[in-house]
Design a protein around this motif. Structure first.
Motif, PDB file in Angstrom:
ATOM      1  N   UNK A   1      12.722  62.249 -15.862  1.00  0.00           N
ATOM      2  CA  UNK A   1      13.771  62.558 -14.883  1.00  0.00           C
ATOM      3  C   UNK A   1      13.560  61.842 -13.541  1.00  0.00           C
ATOM      4  N   UNK A   2      12.352  61.348 -13.283  1.00  0.00           N
ATOM      5  CA  UNK A   2      12.085  60.600 -12.051  1.00  0.00           C
ATOM      6  C   UNK A   2      12.344  59.123 -12.344  1.00  0.00           C
ATOM      7  N   UNK A   3      13.561  58.677 -12.036  1.00  0.00           N
ATOM      8  CA  UNK A   3      13.983  57.356 -12.502  1.00  0.00           C
ATOM      9  C   UNK A   3      14.704  56.503 -11.468  1.00  0.00           C
ATOM     10  N   UNK A   4      14.916  57.039 -10.263  1.00  0.00           N
ATOM     11  CA  UNK A   4      15.653  56.294  -9.235  1.00  0.00           C
ATOM     12  C   UNK A   4      14.710  55.962  -8.082  1.00  0.00           C
ATOM     13  N   UNK A   5      14.644  54.663  -7.738  1.00  0.00           N
ATOM     14  CA  UNK A   5      13.676  54.185  -6.739  1.00  0.00           C
ATOM     15  C   UNK A   5      14.355  53.741  -5.441  1.00  0.00           C
ATOM     16  N   UNK A   6      13.688  54.014  -4.337  1.00  0.00           N
ATOM     17  CA  UNK A   6      14.046  53.470  -3.022  1.00  0.00           C
ATOM     18  C   UNK A   6      12.783  52.815  -2.477  1.00  0.00           C
ATOM     19  N   UNK A   7      12.833  51.502  -2.241  1.00  0.00           N
ATOM     20  CA  UNK A   7      11.642  50.801  -1.781  1.00  0.00           C
ATOM     21  C   UNK A   7      11.587  50.731  -0.260  1.00  0.00           C
ATOM     22  N   UNK A   8      10.390  50.922   0.267  1.00  0.00           N
ATOM     23  CA  UNK A   8      10.138  50.855   1.703  1.00  0.00           C
ATOM     24  C   UNK A   8       8.901  49.989   1.938  1.00  0.00           C
ATOM     25  N   UNK A   9       8.378  50.029   3.158  1.00  0.00           N
ATOM     26  CA  UNK A   9       7.239  49.182   3.503  1.00  0.00           C
ATOM     27  C   UNK A   9       5.948  49.942   3.749  1.00  0.00           C
ATOM     28  N   UNK A  10       6.039  51.252   3.878  1.00  0.00           N
ATOM     29  CA  UNK A  10       4.833  52.041   4.165  1.00  0.00           C
ATOM     30  C   UNK A  10       5.015  53.453   3.648  1.00  0.00           C
ATOM     31  N   UNK A  11       3.893  54.139   3.477  1.00  0.00           N
ATOM     32  CA  UNK A  11       3.946  55.529   3.064  1.00  0.00           C
ATOM     33  C   UNK A  11       4.687  56.400   4.065  1.00  0.00           C
ATOM     34  N   UNK A  12       4.562  56.073   5.339  1.00  0.00           N
ATOM     35  CA  UNK A  12       5.280  56.841   6.366  1.00  0.00           C
ATOM     36  C   UNK A  12       6.787  56.709   6.181  1.00  0.00           C
ATOM     37  N   UNK A  13       7.256  55.484   5.957  1.00  0.00           N
ATOM     38  CA  UNK A  13       8.682  55.285   5.706  1.00  0.00           C
ATOM     39  C   UNK A  13       9.126  56.055   4.469  1.00  0.00           C
ATOM     40  N   UNK A  14       8.288  56.030   3.443  1.00  0.00           N
ATOM     41  CA  UNK A  14       8.632  56.714   2.197  1.00  0.00           C
ATOM     42  C   UNK A  14       8.754  58.215   2.407  1.00  0.00           C
ATOM     43  N   UNK A  15       7.824  58.808   3.118  1.00  0.00           N
ATOM     44  CA  UNK A  15       7.879  60.252   3.346  1.00  0.00           C
ATOM     45  C   UNK A  15       9.037  60.644   4.256  1.00  0.00           C
ATOM     46  N   UNK A  16       9.346  59.805   5.224  1.00  0.00           N
ATOM     47  CA  UNK A  16      10.500  60.063   6.083  1.00  0.00           C
ATOM     48  C   UNK A  16      11.784  60.063   5.258  1.00  0.00           C
TER      49      UNK A  16
ATOM     50  N   UNK B   1       3.942  47.660   0.929  1.00  0.00           N
ATOM     51  CA  UNK B   1       5.031  48.053   0.033  1.00  0.00           C
ATOM     52  C   UNK B   1       4.859  49.526  -0.304  1.00  0.00           C
ATOM     53  N   UNK B   2       5.958  50.250  -0.370  1.00  0.00           N
ATOM     54  CA  UNK B   2       5.927  51.680  -0.672  1.00  0.00           C
ATOM     55  C   UNK B   2       7.234  52.050  -1.360  1.00  0.00           C
TER      56      UNK B   2
END
Length: 492
Positions: free
Chosen positions: A102-117, A286-287
């Protein structure tokens, strides 16, 4: 190795031009690192250090296959992800294959902070709620939105906890409120989360998300008790919120037996959102956020386009794909299991030998050594931990100390760490602990206690130890240790 500046000049320029809140490792005597290879780092004089700190260089510093992939793609094209390109979709497909279906949709960011935000934005849009439950001592990133939900940071600064933030006890069965002798610590800790939800509802507030690292890192290498995540997820979802698993520090096979740390909790537990970063690019920024189709559609329904200039660019995606290839081709998960189990075995032998070691915990190549002054009271040995990491540095082993009391030695090396490295690291630690014990004399249940009578030989031994390499800066942490050892007798 050619350098632009001497170490002294580099330090001076850093002091002048880099923000004073940007701290360096071993601030009393920083190391100038000029190159690295696999699990080793080298200073400007060619000195080699065993790196037990860098979970960022996941498959090993300067891995040739990762470098080759980056160079090949950089020579061809790098642009933003709004152009159609194969790398980003191939990477998303490969990442999704490592996760529950069920975890199948990705959003790419540049850092873990961006990802958590971004994960918080997804949760709030999906739930229509604002409030977030976080764990005590948690750290989720440096953005304002994340400092607000990171007690590890806001409790140390001048920030006041926001009304939409709720802090649950860390599920620590060694020094938390429910310990290993509790009949059901998982339920007890989960019930605390349930109570937080109930109190929030009484105040007219609604929960958007519960966020946690799958294993707390800055919180002191904490592994939640079995069943805790399942129970918390149930309570949070019943309240209309989602469960966010932060895998930024502990993902990509670090635990060995599983690719993701949350998978240690069983197949019946699946987060709603997973964030990842640090090891993902082996040092390249990359995150990613991975979530369900349902949450992604709700985010899209807001009408606001999500755009990240560099997130998932062709070079970053090529690097990420190379990291996945190396993890598989070099069996780094198997290595994490074999070497991690062996290292824990060695450390448990040290625990039986040295009373300063209160607890050894971890999984794979994510291990914590909880140092205590008293086994019954579990009094954190903070000053001793700081002394040890400086002495380990002198022995060419790089360790850090963390946790709410800064007394937990953290071991999270590159995944190519070997059994020989484990033996070397433990031998150095054994020697340092032995010196501390010999300086302090025989103890019952404690290597160093606050009421130990001060003796001249304690200071003499530790000072000689710090001066072994004639580094006067190293006297600072030992000087602090002296007064921790003898708080009532400052004349010694």
């Amino acid at each position: 190795m050619s350098e632009l500046y001497s170490k002294r000049d580099t330090l001076s320029l850093r002091t002048r031009h880099i923000g004073p809140s940007c701290k360096v490792f071993f601030a009393d005597d920083p190391i100038k690192i000029v190159r690295a290879q696999r699990q080793y780092m080298f200073d400007e004089k060619g000195g080699r250090y065993l790196d037990c700190i860098n979970n960022v260089s996941h498959v090993g510093h300067c891995h040739p296959e990762v470098l080759k992939a980056a160079l090949k793609q950089m020579e061809l094209l790098n642009t933003n992800s709004r152009f159609l390109h194969d790398n980003i979709v191939e990477y998303a497909k490969r990442l999704s294959a490592t996760l529950p279906e069920k975890l199948s949709v990705c959003y790419f960011t540049n850092s873990g902070s961006e990802a958590n935000d971004l994960a918080l934005r997804l949760a709030r849009q999906f739930s229509g709620h604002q409030d977030v439950i976080t764990l005590d001592h948690a750290y989720h990133g440096h953005l304002t939105s994340l400092i607000e939900i990171s007690p590890y940071k806001f409790q140390e600064g001048k920030d006041i906890k926001k009304e939409f933030v709720h802090v649950a006890p860390a599920p620590d069965t060694y020094r938390g409120k429910y310990r290993e002798d509790h009949a059901d610590p998982a339920s007890a800790y989960a019930d605390d989360v349930k109570k937080i939800i109930e109190e929030a509802h009484k105040d007219g507030r609604k929960i958007a998300a519960f966020i946690t690292e799958s294993m707390q890192s800055c919180g002191g290498q904490i592994i939640p008790p079995a069943g805790y995540f399942q129970k918390v997820a149930k309570y949070v979802r019943e309240a209309g919120g989602v469960f966010i698993a932060d895998e930024v520090q502990v993902g990509f096979g670090r635990v060995g037996k599983h690719f993701w740390s949350f998978q240690m909790h069983g197949e019946d537990f699946v987060p709603d959102i997973v964030t990842m970063g640090k090891p993902m690019g082996n040092g390249h920024p990359v995150a990613c956020v991975v979530t369900t189709r349902e949450i992604a559609e709700a985010f899209c329904s807001s009408g606001m386009e999500y755009f990240n200039t560099y997130g998932g660019n062709p070079v970053s995606s090529a690097v990420g794909l190379a990291v996945l290839d190396v993890i598989e081709s070099e069996d780094l998960r198997g290595n994490a299991t074999r070497v991690g189990d062996y290292l824990i075995e060695l450390l448990n032998k040290q625990k039986a030998k040295h009373a300063l070691i209160g607890d050894v915990r971890g999984c794979g190549l994510f291990i914590g050594i909880d140092l205590v002054k008293d086994h019954q009271k579990r009094t954190p040995a903070t000053a001793e931990a700081q002394h040890i990491i400086y002495r380990m540095k002198e022995k060419r082993v790089l360790l850090s100390a963390d946790g709410p009391h800064r007394n937990v030695l953290k071991i999270k090396p590159p995944m190519c760490f070997t059994e020989e490295d484990a033996v070397f690291m433990v031998e150095q630690l054994d020697g340092i602990l032995t010196v501390l014990e010999e300086a302090n004399g025989p103890q019952t249940g404690s290597v160093i206690s606050e009421n130990t009578v001060c003796r001249t030989k304690i200071w003499k031994s530790l000072l000689e130890s710090a001066r072994e390499k004639r580094s006067p800066i190293l006297e600072a942490p030992v000087y602090n240790l002296r007064f921790t050892l003898c708080p009532a007798q400052k004349q010694c």
